[in-house]
Scaffold this motif. Structure first.
Motif, PDB file in Angstrom:
ATOM      1  N   TYR A   1      13.383 -47.625  38.147  1.00  0.00           N
ATOM      2  CA  TYR A   1      12.690 -46.996  37.022  1.00  0.00           C
ATOM      3  C   TYR A   1      13.588 -46.817  35.797  1.00  0.00           C
ATOM      4  CZ  TYR A   1      14.605 -42.422  38.512  1.00  0.00           C
ATOM      5  OH  TYR A   1      15.424 -41.372  38.873  1.00  0.00           O
ATOM      6  N   CYS A   2      14.770 -47.409  35.781  1.00  0.00           N
ATOM      7  CA  CYS A   2      15.636 -47.256  34.610  1.00  0.00           C
ATOM      8  C   CYS A   2      14.887 -47.753  33.366  1.00  0.00           C
ATOM      9  CB  CYS A   2      16.964 -47.988  34.788  1.00  0.00           C
ATOM     10  SG  CYS A   2      16.836 -49.751  35.045  1.00  0.00           S
ATOM     11  N   GLY A   3      14.976 -47.004  32.311  1.00  0.00           N
ATOM     12  CA  GLY A   3      14.259 -47.320  31.080  1.00  0.00           C
ATOM     13  C   GLY A   3      12.889 -46.671  30.997  1.00  0.00           C
ATOM     14  N   LEU A   4      12.384 -46.156  32.095  1.00  0.00           N
ATOM     15  CA  LEU A   4      11.090 -45.474  32.091  1.00  0.00           C
ATOM     16  C   LEU A   4      11.299 -44.035  31.629  1.00  0.00           C
ATOM     17  CD1 LEU A   4       8.066 -45.527  32.736  1.00  0.00           C
ATOM     18  CD2 LEU A   4       8.660 -44.955  35.104  1.00  0.00           C
ATOM     19  N   THR A   5      10.654 -43.676  30.529  1.00  0.00           N
ATOM     20  CA  THR A   5      10.786 -42.327  29.966  1.00  0.00           C
ATOM     21  C   THR A   5       9.410 -41.751  29.664  1.00  0.00           C
ATOM     22  OG1 THR A   5      10.847 -43.048  27.656  1.00  0.00           O
ATOM     23  CG2 THR A   5      12.959 -42.999  28.855  1.00  0.00           C
ATOM     24  N   LYS A   6       9.387 -40.500  29.264  1.00  0.00           N
ATOM     25  CA  LYS A   6       8.121 -39.841  28.947  1.00  0.00           C
ATOM     26  C   LYS A   6       7.424 -40.450  27.734  1.00  0.00           C
ATOM     27  CE  LYS A   6      10.367 -36.033  26.534  1.00  0.00           C
ATOM     28  NZ  LYS A   6      10.579 -34.593  26.545  1.00  0.00           N
ATOM     29  N   THR A   7       8.116 -41.249  26.948  1.00  0.00           N
ATOM     30  CA  THR A   7       7.499 -41.881  25.780  1.00  0.00           C
ATOM     31  C   THR A   7       7.007 -43.307  26.066  1.00  0.00           C
ATOM     32  OG1 THR A   7       9.635 -42.679  24.972  1.00  0.00           O
ATOM     33  CG2 THR A   7       8.892 -40.523  24.182  1.00  0.00           C
ATOM     34  N   PHE A   8       7.063 -43.740  27.310  1.00  0.00           N
ATOM     35  CA  PHE A   8       6.624 -45.094  27.674  1.00  0.00           C
ATOM     36  C   PHE A   8       5.176 -45.311  27.251  1.00  0.00           C
ATOM     37  CE2 PHE A   8       4.608 -48.170  30.425  1.00  0.00           C
ATOM     38  CZ  PHE A   8       5.524 -49.203  30.454  1.00  0.00           C
ATOM     39  N   ASN A   9       4.933 -46.404  26.501  1.00  0.00           N
ATOM     40  CA  ASN A   9       3.564 -46.753  26.096  1.00  0.00           C
ATOM     41  C   ASN A   9       3.423 -48.263  25.903  1.00  0.00           C
ATOM     42  OD1 ASN A   9       4.953 -47.146  23.737  1.00  0.00           O
ATOM     43  ND2 ASN A   9       3.570 -45.956  22.455  1.00  0.00           N
ATOM     44  N   TYR A  10       4.025 -49.036  26.780  1.00  0.00           N
ATOM     45  CA  TYR A  10       4.070 -50.483  26.631  1.00  0.00           C
ATOM     46  C   TYR A  10       3.084 -51.224  27.511  1.00  0.00           C
ATOM     47  CZ  TYR A  10       8.357 -49.076  24.364  1.00  0.00           C
ATOM     48  OH  TYR A  10       9.262 -48.471  23.536  1.00  0.00           O
ATOM     49  N   GLY A  11       2.217 -50.524  28.181  1.00  0.00           N
ATOM     50  CA  GLY A  11       1.245 -51.151  29.068  1.00  0.00           C
ATOM     51  C   GLY A  11       1.041 -50.300  30.302  1.00  0.00           C
ATOM     52  N   LYS A  12       0.206 -50.775  31.195  1.00  0.00           N
ATOM     53  CA  LYS A  12      -0.077 -50.070  32.444  1.00  0.00           C
ATOM     54  C   LYS A  12       1.019 -50.333  33.469  1.00  0.00           C
ATOM     55  CE  LYS A  12      -4.001 -47.932  31.898  1.00  0.00           C
ATOM     56  NZ  LYS A  12      -4.119 -46.497  32.094  1.00  0.00           N
ATOM     57  N   ILE A  13       1.297 -49.298  34.252  1.00  0.00           N
ATOM     58  CA  ILE A  13       2.232 -49.402  35.367  1.00  0.00           C
ATOM     59  C   ILE A  13       1.420 -49.301  36.652  1.00  0.00           C
ATOM     60  CG2 ILE A  13       4.188 -48.365  36.561  1.00  0.00           C
ATOM     61  CD1 ILE A  13       5.016 -47.138  33.847  1.00  0.00           C
ATOM     62  N   TYR A  14       1.424 -50.357  37.429  1.00  0.00           N
ATOM     63  CA  TYR A  14       0.727 -50.370  38.705  1.00  0.00           C
ATOM     64  C   TYR A  14       1.675 -49.857  39.783  1.00  0.00           C
ATOM     65  CZ  TYR A  14      -2.846 -53.194  36.452  1.00  0.00           C
ATOM     66  OH  TYR A  14      -3.843 -53.640  35.616  1.00  0.00           O
ATOM     67  N   CYS A  15       1.211 -48.872  40.541  1.00  0.00           N
ATOM     68  CA  CYS A  15       2.048 -48.270  41.587  1.00  0.00           C
ATOM     69  C   CYS A  15       1.166 -47.458  42.524  1.00  0.00           C
ATOM     70  CB  CYS A  15       3.141 -47.406  40.972  1.00  0.00           C
ATOM     71  SG  CYS A  15       2.553 -45.986  40.041  1.00  0.00           S
TER      72      CYS A  15
ATOM     73  N   GLY B   1       8.587 -36.953  33.503  1.00  0.00           N
ATOM     74  CA  GLY B   1       7.644 -36.517  32.476  1.00  0.00           C
ATOM     75  C   GLY B   1       6.777 -37.631  31.914  1.00  0.00           C
ATOM     76  N   VAL B   2       6.633 -38.715  32.663  1.00  0.00           N
ATOM     77  CA  VAL B   2       5.822 -39.844  32.199  1.00  0.00           C
ATOM     78  C   VAL B   2       4.347 -39.435  32.195  1.00  0.00           C
ATOM     79  CG1 VAL B   2       5.189 -42.255  32.619  1.00  0.00           C
ATOM     80  CG2 VAL B   2       7.515 -41.476  33.116  1.00  0.00           C
ATOM     81  N   ASN B   3       3.639 -39.796  31.130  1.00  0.00           N
ATOM     82  CA  ASN B   3       2.224 -39.471  30.981  1.00  0.00           C
ATOM     83  C   ASN B   3       1.412 -40.126  32.092  1.00  0.00           C
ATOM     84  OD1 ASN B   3      -0.576 -39.618  30.123  1.00  0.00           O
ATOM     85  ND2 ASN B   3       0.137 -38.981  28.112  1.00  0.00           N
ATOM     86  N   LYS B   4       0.545 -39.352  32.722  1.00  0.00           N
ATOM     87  CA  LYS B   4      -0.245 -39.876  33.844  1.00  0.00           C
ATOM     88  C   LYS B   4      -1.173 -41.008  33.434  1.00  0.00           C
ATOM     89  CE  LYS B   4      -4.014 -36.560  33.546  1.00  0.00           C
ATOM     90  NZ  LYS B   4      -4.791 -35.558  34.266  1.00  0.00           N
ATOM     91  N   ASN B   5      -1.506 -41.117  32.162  1.00  0.00           N
ATOM     92  CA  ASN B   5      -2.436 -42.147  31.703  1.00  0.00           C
ATOM     93  C   ASN B   5      -1.850 -43.559  31.708  1.00  0.00           C
ATOM     94  OD1 ASN B   5      -4.477 -40.250  31.264  1.00  0.00           O
ATOM     95  ND2 ASN B   5      -3.664 -39.775  29.251  1.00  0.00           N
ATOM     96  N   VAL B   6      -0.551 -43.703  31.850  1.00  0.00           N
ATOM     97  CA  VAL B   6       0.035 -45.050  31.881  1.00  0.00           C
ATOM     98  C   VAL B   6      -0.030 -45.669  33.280  1.00  0.00           C
ATOM     99  CG1 VAL B   6       1.584 -44.532  29.960  1.00  0.00           C
ATOM    100  CG2 VAL B   6       2.447 -44.406  32.291  1.00  0.00           C
ATOM    101  N   PHE B   7      -0.359 -44.873  34.277  1.00  0.00           N
ATOM    102  CA  PHE B   7      -0.363 -45.364  35.652  1.00  0.00           C
ATOM    103  C   PHE B   7      -1.725 -45.888  36.076  1.00  0.00           C
ATOM    104  CE2 PHE B   7       3.078 -42.247  35.543  1.00  0.00           C
ATOM    105  CZ  PHE B   7       4.121 -43.047  35.949  1.00  0.00           C
ATOM    106  N   GLU B   8      -1.698 -46.985  36.768  1.00  0.00           N
ATOM    107  CA  GLU B   8      -2.865 -47.551  37.433  1.00  0.00           C
ATOM    108  C   GLU B   8      -2.549 -47.435  38.922  1.00  0.00           C
ATOM    109  OE1 GLU B   8      -6.613 -48.922  37.411  1.00  0.00           O
ATOM    110  OE2 GLU B   8      -5.490 -48.774  35.534  1.00  0.00           O
TER     111      GLU B   8
END
Length: 98
Positions: free
Chosen positions: A17-31, A44-51
């Protein structure tokens, strides 16, 4: 603007997850749900970025079939099977344990 980037976070270890921060907004993260919750709580990553996807339940990204399988590595860790329409496949292991 539609993002064409797709991200798979196979598990919540710092080398993944290096580089993943609370300001991430570059697309969906599938997990998995466990990985998403850890990312939200610890980083502190926004829940809306996760699929969030379940183990062993195929899903499609456009016409590409994806299946998450248990990696037996840590809670929420997955191996990702990607099947293309032309019959080719990729098995991305992330980290796993026998």
């Amino acid at each position: 603007k539609k993002s064409h980037s797709i991200y798979f976070l196979t598990h919540f270890h710092s080398d993944h997850y290096c580089g993943l921060t609370k300001t991430f907004n570059y697309g969906k993260i599938y997990c998995t749900e466990a990985t998403a919750k850890l990312s939200q709580y610890k980083l502190g990553v926004n829940k809306n970025v996760f699929e969030i996807k379940e183990l062993e339940k195929p899903f499609f990204i456009d016409d590409i079939k994806v299946i998450f399988m248990d990696a037996n590595h840590c809670p929420g860790a997955v191996i990702v099977l990607i099947e293309f329409p032309n019959g080719e496949s990729i098995l991305h292991t992330g980290d796993f344990r026998f």
